[in-house]
Design a protein around this motif. Structure first.
Motif, mmCIF file in Angstrom:
data_model
loop_
_atom_site.group_PDB
_atom_site.id
_atom_site.type_symbol
_atom_site.label_atom_id
_atom_site.label_comp_id
_atom_site.label_asym_id
_atom_site.label_seq_id
_atom_site.Cartn_x
_atom_site.Cartn_y
_atom_site.Cartn_z
ATOM 1 N N THR A 58 0.816 -1.218 0.000
ATOM 2 C CA THR A 58 0.000 0.000 0.000
ATOM 3 C C THR A 58 0.846 1.262 0.000
ATOM 4 N N TRP A 63 -9.924 -11.374 -10.157
ATOM 5 C CA TRP A 63 -9.356 -10.045 -10.406
ATOM 6 C C TRP A 63 -9.572 -9.635 -11.856
ATOM 7 N N ALA A 82 -12.891 -8.355 -7.612
ATOM 8 C CA ALA A 82 -11.988 -7.285 -7.215
ATOM 9 C C ALA A 82 -11.305 -6.689 -8.436
ATOM 10 N N PRO A 130 -10.462 -2.723 -10.747
ATOM 11 C CA PRO A 130 -11.186 -1.612 -11.376
ATOM 12 C C PRO A 130 -12.003 -2.013 -12.590
ATOM 13 N N SER A 145 -17.727 -3.368 -12.689
ATOM 14 C CA SER A 145 -18.712 -2.338 -12.388
ATOM 15 C C SER A 145 -19.916 -3.006 -11.738
ATOM 16 N N ARG A 182 -21.144 -7.246 -11.932
ATOM 17 C CA ARG A 182 -20.978 -8.163 -10.804
ATOM 18 C C ARG A 182 -22.208 -9.048 -10.651
ATOM 19 N N THR A 214 -17.430 -7.047 -2.833
ATOM 20 C CA THR A 214 -16.648 -6.088 -3.627
ATOM 21 C C THR A 214 -15.637 -5.359 -2.743
ATOM 22 N N PRO A 215 -14.501 -5.980 -2.460
ATOM 23 C CA PRO A 215 -13.487 -5.293 -1.645
ATOM 24 C C PRO A 215 -12.933 -4.084 -2.385
ATOM 25 N N ARG A 216 -12.690 -3.016 -1.644
ATOM 26 C CA ARG A 216 -12.180 -1.782 -2.252
ATOM 27 C C ARG A 216 -10.664 -1.665 -2.177
ATOM 28 N N ASP A 217 -10.041 -2.441 -1.296
ATOM 29 C CA ASP A 217 -8.586 -2.362 -1.159
ATOM 30 C C ASP A 217 -8.075 -3.688 -0.622
ATOM 31 N N GLY A 268 -9.270 -4.699 2.913
ATOM 32 C CA GLY A 268 -10.665 -5.121 2.850
ATOM 33 C C GLY A 268 -10.823 -6.509 2.259
#
Length: 321
Positions: free
Chosen positions: A137, A252, A286, A288, A291, A295, A301-304, A307
């Motif tokens: 990160t 991914w 997971a 970008p 959308s 899904r 839907t983990p954002r990072d 998460g």
């Protein structure tokens, strides 16, 4: 230092030869000499620069220090004083914990020089101090984004820098992940190992560094996973789910073009177990590329990275064989 570089007469070498040895441009070497006084000690007026072993050693020390985040002027002072070995100890030029900027700048400099060993050393140091999740990160992701921006601005000029950095990040994450974990807390006298987590990139998706960061984070927590890497075909993905009976599957997608809801729905529908006790894996979509419209219903839907690890750990905690 190789004697062959300087020749039998010890007359020294040209600026171009020194630049090639260090992996920088001759202009950078001349700029350091002009701005920071890092130059041949015995240069004769009216003659080309000739670099002797001591001169090159000072340049090498400056390269090492700037790669670790030391400002060029300070790096030159230390290199000239011969103190590079002491100041280069971890913790004296790299801030532990929230290092961020220091380490990112050092990585960027080493990557631009195509200094693979130094990039690997810096990445391994970041993982050792911060752990793989914080290293990803705070250090790896910013460095990769910076390399990507340079590539975008310079066209193909910096593609080799981005490729070298990506390869070294992948290596550092795999070293952090280590050998696969058989199961949570599995060992002599323990309960049977639970089902693993399955990690895969969507069919056609070649970007897998975030998946490798997930794998390293799971390994750090002692949680079992199976990594299938890039572009796993849809049929193979479903077969892997059927054979491993995972507690969760993380798919991914870096771009919208690879975010295919068909394979994701097939994964969600692949259940395991006897009649009346069949269970399907938790599904995480997971990246970008996904959308809301793509899904499958019920997908997490983990954002990072933290998460995603929390959701996967929760899925593992709710399942046993």
């Amino acid at each position: 230092m190789s004697a062959a570089l300087f020749g039998a007469d010890g007359a020294g070498v040209s600026t171009g030869a020194v630049a090639r040895r260090l992996g920088v441009s001759p202009g950078t070497v001349r700029s350091w000499e002009r701005r920071y006084g890092i130059g041949p000690a015995g240069r004769e007026v009216g003659r080309h620069r000739r670099w002797r072993p001591g001169d090159v050693a000072a340049l090498e020390a400056m390269c090492a220090l700037t790669a670790r985040g030391v400002a060029p002027a300070e790096a030159a002072r230390l290199a000239r004083a011969g103190a590079a070995g002491e100041v280069g100890r971890p913790g004296e030029v790299e801030r532990p914990g929230g290092a961020g900027g220091f380490e990112v700048r050092g990585l960027a400099r080493a990557a631009r020089r195509l200094d693979g060993p130094e990039v690997a050393r810096l990445l391994d140091g970041a993982v050792e101090r911060l752990g793989p999740v914080a290293a990803w990160t705070e250090v790896m992701t910013p460095a990769l984004r910076a390399a990507g921006r340079r590539w975008a601005r310079g066209g193909e000029q910096y593609v080799e820098v981005e490729h070298l950095l990506s390869w070294q990040v992948s290596g550092a994450l795999r070293r952090a992940a280590g050998p696969p974990v058989a199961g949570p807390l599995a060992g002599p006298g323990s309960a049977p190992a639970g089902p693993p987590v399955l990690l895969a990139a969507m069919p056609g998706e070649q970007h897998v560094l975030p998946l490798e960061a997930v794998a390293a984070g799971l390994a750090e927590r002692g949680l079992p996973f199976r990594m299938f890497g890039a572009a796993l075909p849809a049929d193979a993905l479903v077969e892997a789910v059927r054979r491993t009976g995972p507690a969760a599957v993380l798919l991914w997608s870096q771009t919208r073009a690879t975010a295919d809801p068909g394979p994701a729905r097939a994964v969600a529908a692949t259940a395991r177990g006897g009649r009346g006790a069949r269970t399907a894996p938790a599904l995480l979509t997971a990246g970008p590329g996904w959308s809301a419209a793509l899904r499958p219903p019920g997908a997490l839907t983990p954002r990072d990275l933290p998460g995603a690890l929390a959701l996967l750990a929760g899925a593992l905690g709710s399942r046993t064989w």
